[in-house]
Design a protein around this motif. Structure first.
Motif, PDB file in Angstrom:
ATOM      1  N   LEU A 118     -23.145 -30.948 -41.697  1.00 14.11           N
ATOM      2  CA  LEU A 118     -24.607 -30.688 -41.116  1.00 14.11           C
ATOM      3  C   LEU A 118     -24.394 -29.690 -39.944  1.00 14.11           C
ATOM      4  O   LEU A 118     -25.632 -29.133 -39.951  1.00 14.11           O
ATOM      5  N   CYS A 119     -23.536 -29.659 -38.993  1.00 16.85           N
ATOM      6  CA  CYS A 119     -23.577 -29.131 -37.828  1.00 16.85           C
ATOM      7  C   CYS A 119     -22.271 -28.161 -37.990  1.00 16.85           C
ATOM      8  O   CYS A 119     -22.145 -27.122 -37.059  1.00 16.85           O
ATOM      9  N   SER A 145     -28.766 -34.179 -35.893  1.00 15.58           N
ATOM     10  CA  SER A 145     -28.192 -33.697 -37.304  1.00 15.58           C
ATOM     11  C   SER A 145     -26.611 -34.021 -37.346  1.00 15.58           C
ATOM     12  O   SER A 145     -26.121 -33.691 -38.187  1.00 15.58           O
ATOM     13  N   ASP A 146     -26.102 -34.541 -36.074  1.00 14.27           N
ATOM     14  CA  ASP A 146     -24.867 -34.610 -35.915  1.00 14.27           C
ATOM     15  C   ASP A 146     -24.387 -35.748 -36.010  1.00 14.27           C
ATOM     16  O   ASP A 146     -24.809 -36.758 -35.752  1.00 14.27           O
ATOM     17  N   TYR A 215     -26.421 -24.311 -47.909  1.00 10.28           N
ATOM     18  CA  TYR A 215     -26.774 -24.764 -46.930  1.00 10.28           C
ATOM     19  C   TYR A 215     -26.812 -24.045 -45.632  1.00 10.28           C
ATOM     20  O   TYR A 215     -27.537 -23.972 -44.841  1.00 10.28           O
ATOM     21  N   ASP A 216     -25.706 -23.205 -45.556  1.00 11.45           N
ATOM     22  CA  ASP A 216     -25.604 -22.365 -44.201  1.00 11.45           C
ATOM     23  C   ASP A 216     -26.448 -21.051 -44.384  1.00 11.45           C
ATOM     24  O   ASP A 216     -26.234 -20.290 -43.552  1.00 11.45           O
ATOM     25  N   ARG A 220     -33.988 -23.700 -42.401  1.00 14.55           N
ATOM     26  CA  ARG A 220     -33.960 -24.931 -41.487  1.00 14.55           C
ATOM     27  C   ARG A 220     -32.880 -25.946 -41.630  1.00 14.55           C
ATOM     28  O   ARG A 220     -32.594 -26.391 -42.747  1.00 14.55           O
ATOM     29  N   PRO A 221     -32.260 -26.473 -40.621  1.00 13.58           N
ATOM     30  CA  PRO A 221     -31.229 -27.488 -40.549  1.00 13.58           C
ATOM     31  C   PRO A 221     -31.766 -28.809 -41.370  1.00 13.58           C
ATOM     32  O   PRO A 221     -33.025 -29.004 -41.207  1.00 13.58           O
ATOM     33  N   TYR A 224     -32.988 -32.437 -38.952  1.00 17.50           N
ATOM     34  CA  TYR A 224     -32.971 -31.930 -37.391  1.00 17.50           C
ATOM     35  C   TYR A 224     -34.402 -31.823 -36.935  1.00 17.50           C
ATOM     36  O   TYR A 224     -35.285 -31.212 -37.823  1.00 17.50           O
ATOM     37  N   ASN A 228     -35.344 -24.798 -32.158  1.00 15.66           N
ATOM     38  CA  ASN A 228     -34.672 -23.875 -32.424  1.00 15.66           C
ATOM     39  C   ASN A 228     -33.762 -23.103 -31.294  1.00 15.66           C
ATOM     40  O   ASN A 228     -34.299 -23.002 -30.140  1.00 15.66           O
ATOM     41  N   LEU A 236     -28.949 -21.686 -38.298  1.00 16.88           N
ATOM     42  CA  LEU A 236     -28.017 -21.891 -39.275  1.00 16.88           C
ATOM     43  C   LEU A 236     -27.105 -20.751 -38.987  1.00 16.88           C
ATOM     44  O   LEU A 236     -26.013 -20.612 -39.769  1.00 16.88           O
ATOM     45  N   PHE A 305     -23.106 -24.631 -35.916  1.00 12.25           N
ATOM     46  CA  PHE A 305     -24.463 -23.655 -36.089  1.00 12.25           C
ATOM     47  C   PHE A 305     -25.091 -23.645 -34.711  1.00 12.25           C
ATOM     48  O   PHE A 305     -25.095 -24.669 -33.859  1.00 12.25           O
TER      49      PHE A 305
END
Length: 322
Positions: A118-119, A145-146, A215-216, A220-221, A224, A228, A236, A305
């Motif tokens: 996710l990160c 998100s980590d 995802y990348d 938006r993450p 999270y 920003n 991202l 990210f």
């Protein structure tokens, strides 16, 4: 964002739950964890869905000679660790995607090889705390998100993105990050014909597939809730972090090489994104970054990210050039 789902226990983002922080409830699941010792606001911690060890970390991984590996595509990303006097090791992201932590010993040194999808943070840590080996698992909890890791010895919680103990007996302890880097399997194999590569774990997982399709390039993450990043940088977007400094991937990719603040950064094409296509080997080319000092020695770094760097280094220095 398009996320794939599987019948097997999925990666952390899938079926994620955003339950409110509840240390009383956590204490039932973590009776050995000292929740009176913490460096964080518990309100920032959420459940990622799977419980403790729902994403199974790997202990005592098997390795095979690089020349015998036939499953990996040349463009697939691996996390490389080179220890003096030992054969170089490659840890394929196709396995880390589903296990997130590998506990290994290289040249007598215990290491924790980690990856948070996710990160996009992929880091190798010296797994000793005060000289004692610790082994790490996936807690099932997220912060910014980590992944929050835990150690089996004291059940303390550790923030993967910074290698710092955040809850329990080891709160405020910091793991030493070791030089490791993401590169393509082809790059590793060609440079290390006598190297070793982690063998496929004996778990039923969709190895080689990406459960975070697209995802990348999302807006938006996932999971999270923070700010920003500054300077109008896409949350991202990949960045290259060295301690508390960060260079944007876009700037490095355009330049090919950057020499600043005693750091030499190089970019070259050939590595697939693990977080793009359904099949990792078919991901778009994001290239490989190498980070060294002025004497050519590899430096500990990370390629998270942008949102993750900002979340964990809010006062970090953005090396944006002129």
């Amino acid at each position: 964002m398009r996320l794939l789902t599987y019948l097997a226990v999925p990666a952390l983002a899938i079926f994620a739950l955003t339950a409110a922080a509840d240390p009383v409830q956590w204490a039932r699941e973590w009776p050995q964890t000292d929740f009176t010792r913490t460096t964080i606001d518990f309100a920032e911690v959420i459940s990622g869905g799977p419980p403790k060890d729902g994403i199974p970390a790997i202990w005592e991984p098997a390795h095979i000679p690089a020349a015998e590996e036939t499953r990996l595509d040349d463009r697939e990303p691996v996390l490389t660790y080179e220890h003096a006097g030992e054969a170089a090791r490659a840890y394929p992201i196709r396995y880390l995607m589903w296990h997130e932590i590998v506990n290994d010993v290289v040249g007598g040194l215990p290491v924790a090889v980690t990856y948070c999808p996710l990160c996009n943070s992929a880091m190798v840590f010296d797994a000793r705390v005060n000289g004692i080996r610790h082994t790490f698992g996936v807690s099932g909890k997220l912060r910014h998100s980590d992944m929050i890791m835990y150690d089996r010895e004291t059940q303390s919680w550790w923030q993967q993105a910074v290698g710092e103990g955040v809850v329990g007996a080891h709160a405020r302890e910091v793991l030493t990050q070791l030089p490791g880097w993401m590169e393509s399997w082809g790059e590793f194999r060609d440079r290390n014909p006598d190297g070793l590569v982690m063998d496929e774990p004996e778990w039923r997982r969709a190895y080689g597939s990406n459960p975070y399709v697209g995802y990348d390039t999302s807006a938006r993450p996932f999971l999270y809730r923070g700010e920003n990043p500054p300077h109008g940088i896409n949350p991202l977007a990949r960045v290259v972090r060295v301690e508390n400094r960060v260079w944007t991937y876009a700037r490095l990719r355009a330049a090919g090489e950057i020499r600043e603040a005693g750091v030499v950064l190089n970019w070259a094409p050939g590595q697939a994104s693990a977080l793009d296509n359904r099949t990792i080997a078919q991901g778009r080319d994001v290239g490989t970054v190498r980070v060294r000092d002025a004497r050519g020695r590899d430096l500990p770094h990370d390629i998270p990210f942008a949102f993750a760097f900002h979340a964990f280094h809010p006062d970090g220095i953005w090396m944006l050039g002129e």
